[in-house]
Structures are given as structure tokens and as C-alpha cells.
Design an enzyme around this catalytic site. Structure first.
Site, PDB file in Angstrom:
ATOM      1  N   GLY A  66       0.836  -1.202   0.000  1.00  0.00           N
ATOM      2  CA  GLY A  66       0.000   0.000   0.000  1.00  0.00           C
ATOM      3  C   GLY A  66       0.868   1.247   0.000  1.00  0.00           C
ATOM      4  O   GLY A  66       1.860   1.338  -0.730  1.00  0.00           O
ATOM      5  N   LYS A  67       0.538   2.170   0.879  1.00  0.00           N
ATOM      6  CA  LYS A  67       1.260   3.455   0.881  1.00  0.00           C
ATOM      7  C   LYS A  67       2.700   3.345   1.357  1.00  0.00           C
ATOM      8  O   LYS A  67       3.473   4.284   1.193  1.00  0.00           O
ATOM      9  CB  LYS A  67       0.498   4.465   1.730  1.00  0.00           C
ATOM     10  CG  LYS A  67      -0.811   4.889   1.079  1.00  0.00           C
ATOM     11  CD  LYS A  67      -1.458   6.040   1.814  1.00  0.00           C
ATOM     12  CE  LYS A  67      -2.654   6.553   1.016  1.00  0.00           C
ATOM     13  NZ  LYS A  67      -3.364   7.611   1.735  1.00  0.00           N
ATOM     14  N   GLU A 245       5.434  -8.934  16.769  1.00  0.00           N
ATOM     15  CA  GLU A 245       6.496  -8.491  17.689  1.00  0.00           C
ATOM     16  C   GLU A 245       6.372  -9.217  19.035  1.00  0.00           C
ATOM     17  O   GLU A 245       7.384  -9.571  19.651  1.00  0.00           O
ATOM     18  CB  GLU A 245       6.414  -6.975  17.889  1.00  0.00           C
ATOM     19  CG  GLU A 245       7.552  -6.405  18.717  1.00  0.00           C
ATOM     20  CD  GLU A 245       7.545  -4.884  18.718  1.00  0.00           C
ATOM     21  OE1 GLU A 245       8.188  -4.281  17.841  1.00  0.00           O
ATOM     22  OE2 GLU A 245       6.865  -4.293  19.594  1.00  0.00           O
TER      23      GLU A 245
END
Ligand code: 2GW
Ligand code: MN
Length: 295
Positions: A66-67, A245
Site C-alpha cells: 500500500g502506501k 512483535e
């Protein structure tokens, strides 16, 4: 100097403050416990003499979905200046926008591989799906083509030499926001229902999901296990507090890394200038969360 990790506070901050040129912590598992021997300097010539003749290939995985494709140019361009210079580096780029991968001049022996992947809707899924995709690419390609693999966030830039001293069997990265906090302040997954659960009183460091690495075999074991645990949680309707994470932190607690990189190997521009270490080698760039994360 060595530090036993059975104390309630890891004291990393104290060590960093007193030895600000530390590059990394060499870790050894000893019968007396888990110890970190602190190396203050690295003899670059000696290291080069050891690693250069091995003709190693270092793979790095980076996701630009995406971005986040906008971060790729600077990541690659600065990596060419500072990341494992004079080594063969294979950049494995995972993106839904293959045609927008920028062209960057690469030094001899360095290559870009583009892997087209679907765009997932939830950011938590984008972040967490990296474990599975890295597992697949190791199975299909990297086990034959690379010696080491480093898995990194794309929203970061290199500023200074990041070299062979970072290579080791299994490598974790201390999170730049957690090195000065005590274990009970780490944001481990605290719900026993999750496979990423770490009970109070346990834990060595808080590792960042944005950088881990090691030999291809060791990273394969890591991503496979984290992927399995992510799937198990999903089947039980639970998502760990910091997705992959949290699973990485669980894995590195029970499968000790052989090297832990100090925060100069991944700083955060948001934390500003550091008086803790002399240089910043790689740093998360400032980003407008609302803007890059909107679909
Ligand atoms: C989209 C919306 C919200 C968050 C992330 C994304 C997103 C991430 C995306 O649209 N496209 C994409 O390629 N990514 C990839 O995932 C990209 O490589 C990015 O660097 C990585 C992690 O997302 P990022 O950089 O926004 O996360 P951080 O730096 O704020 O956070 C840390 O915590 C995360 C927990 O999920 C990860 O462990 C990450 O590795 C950490 O740095
Ligand atoms: Mn990031």
C-alpha cells in the site's frame, strides 16, 4: 564485563551509558546462566578478513504494501551506501505494487527480487503476515541462495555503516524505546491464553519486530514457529498485543539469540538525538501515521 540476566532489571541502559561505543552484545549460554559479554569495539580489519573470503550472500526482506511503497526508495538508496557494503546483498521486496518499485543503482553483486503479494486490509494482518511470507520465501528460494537473512521494516533509513559485525547465528535487536525500562514495563503479551504469553518476572529484553536476523536455518525456525503461534492464536480468537512483535519476543526469550544489537542498529528519529550512543546506523523515519495508514 558480563551481566547475568536473572536480575530483575536488565540494566542495559547503564551499560550503554558507560560504554557508548558498544556495537552489540555477544551472548553466550553458560552453565551458570545466560550471560552477556559486552564488546566495546570491533576490529573492522579482522572482521573483514574473516568474512570477506566466505563469499557470503546476505538476504534482506522488506515489505512495502500500500502506501508504504513510498519508503522504499530511501531505504534502498541508503542501504546501498551503508548496509553490508562490499557484500553480496539480495533485497527481497514484498509488495502489492510491483510496478512502483523504484529503480536504484545497485553495486556489483547486489540484486533486487520483487515478490507480488496481496494487500491485506487490517494493518495488524500486514505486519503479522510477514512471518508466513518470509517462511515461504526461505522454503522456495532462500535456503539455496543466501547464507544470512535480515528482516527489516521499510520505514527506516541507514545513516552509518552497518557491517559484518552484525552477522551471527540468531540476532535480535533491542527496541529503541525500551532499553532504559525495566522488565516489568516491557509490553510483552500478558494473557496466558496467547501462545506469546510471557509470565511476570520473565524476559531478558524487549526486542523490536522491525529487525531480526541470522543464518537462514535459524531465521527459518523462528518465522515458522512464530507463524504457527500466530495461527494458533487466530484459531483461538486471540491476537497478541503487538502481533508478530509479541511472538518474536516470546521466541527470543525461549530460544536465546547469539547476538543482540544495541539501539544504534535501529534507532527512532522520534526519539531525537541520542546521548546514549555515538552513532545511529539505521533509524525509523518520522511518519504521519494517520496519512500512511489510511487505506
Ligand atoms: C499499515 C497500517 C498500519 C500499520 C502498518 C501498515 C503497513 C505496514 C502497511 O500498510 N504496509 C506495509 O508494508 N507495512 C509493513 O509493515 C512495512 O514494511 C512496515 O515497515 C511494517 C511494520 O509497520 P510499521 O512500520 O507501520 O510499524 P511500526 O514501525 O509503527 O511498529 C512496530 O510494531 C509493529 C507491530 O505490529 C511491528 O512489529 C513493526 O515491525 C515494529 O517496527
Ligand atoms: Mn516501522
Amino acid at each position: 564485563m558480563s551481566l547475568k540476566l536473572t536480575s530483575t532489571k536488565t540494566n542495559i541502559y547503564e551499560i550503554l551509558k558507560s560504554n557508548y561505543i558498544i556495537l552489540y552484545f555477544q551472548v553466550t549460554l553458560q552453565t551458570t546462566g545466560y550471560n552477556i559479554g559486552v564488546r566495546k569495539t570491533v576490529d573492522q580489519k579482522k572482521l573483514d578478513a574473516i568474512y570477506k573470503p566466505k563469499n557470503l550472500t546476505i538476504a534482506t526482506t522488506v515489505f512495502a504494501i500500500g502506501k508504504y511503497i513510498r519508503f522504499l526508495h530511501d531505504f534502498l538508496e541508503t542501504a546501498e551506501k551503508h548496509f553490508m557494503v562490499d557484500f553480496k546483498v539480495h533485497y527481497h521486496i514484498f509488495t502489492d505494487k510491483s510496478h512502483e518499485v523504484p529503480s536504484v543503482n545497485l553495486a556489483a553483486g547486489r540484486k533486487i527480487f520483487v515478490h507480488q503479494v496481496p494487500k491485506l486490509n487490517r494493518w495488524q494482518d500486514i505486519s503479522a503476515s510477514r512471518m508466513q511470507m518470509i517462511q515461504t520465501i526461505i522454503e522456495e528460494q532462500l535456503h539455496r541462495e543466501a547464507d544470512y537473512i535480515y528482516c527489516q521494516d521499510v520505514d527506516a533509513k541507514f545513516h552509518f555503516r552497518w557491517g559484518a559485525e552484525s552477522l551471527d547465528r540468531l540476532v535480535g535487536q533491542i527496541h529503541p524505546w525500551y532499553y532504559d525500562l525495566s522488565r516489568d514495563q516491557f509490553t510483552y503479551e500478558r494473557r496466558p491464553e496467547s501462545t506469546a504469553y510471557i509470565p511476570p518476572g520473565e524476559g531478558d529484553f524487549y526486542y523490536i519486530g522491525a529487525m531480526f536476523g541470522g543464518t537462514v536455518d535459524e531465521v527459518y525456525k523462528l518465522v515458522k514457529r512464530c507463524h504457527e503461534n500466530l495461527e494458533a492464536d487466530k484459531a483461538n480468537g486471540i491476537e497478541a498485543v503487538w502481533q508478530e512483535e509479541s511472538h518474536l519476543n516470546w521466541y527470543l526469550l525461549y530460544n536465546k539469540p547469539s547476538k543482540i544489537l544495541s539501539p544504534e542498529y535501529l534507532w527512532d528519529d522520534k526519539r531525537g538525538k541520542t546521548n546514549v550512543q555515538k552513532v545511529v546506523r539505521l533509524s525509523h523515519v518520522l511518519k504521519n501515521y494517520a496519512e500512511v495508514r489510511e487505506n
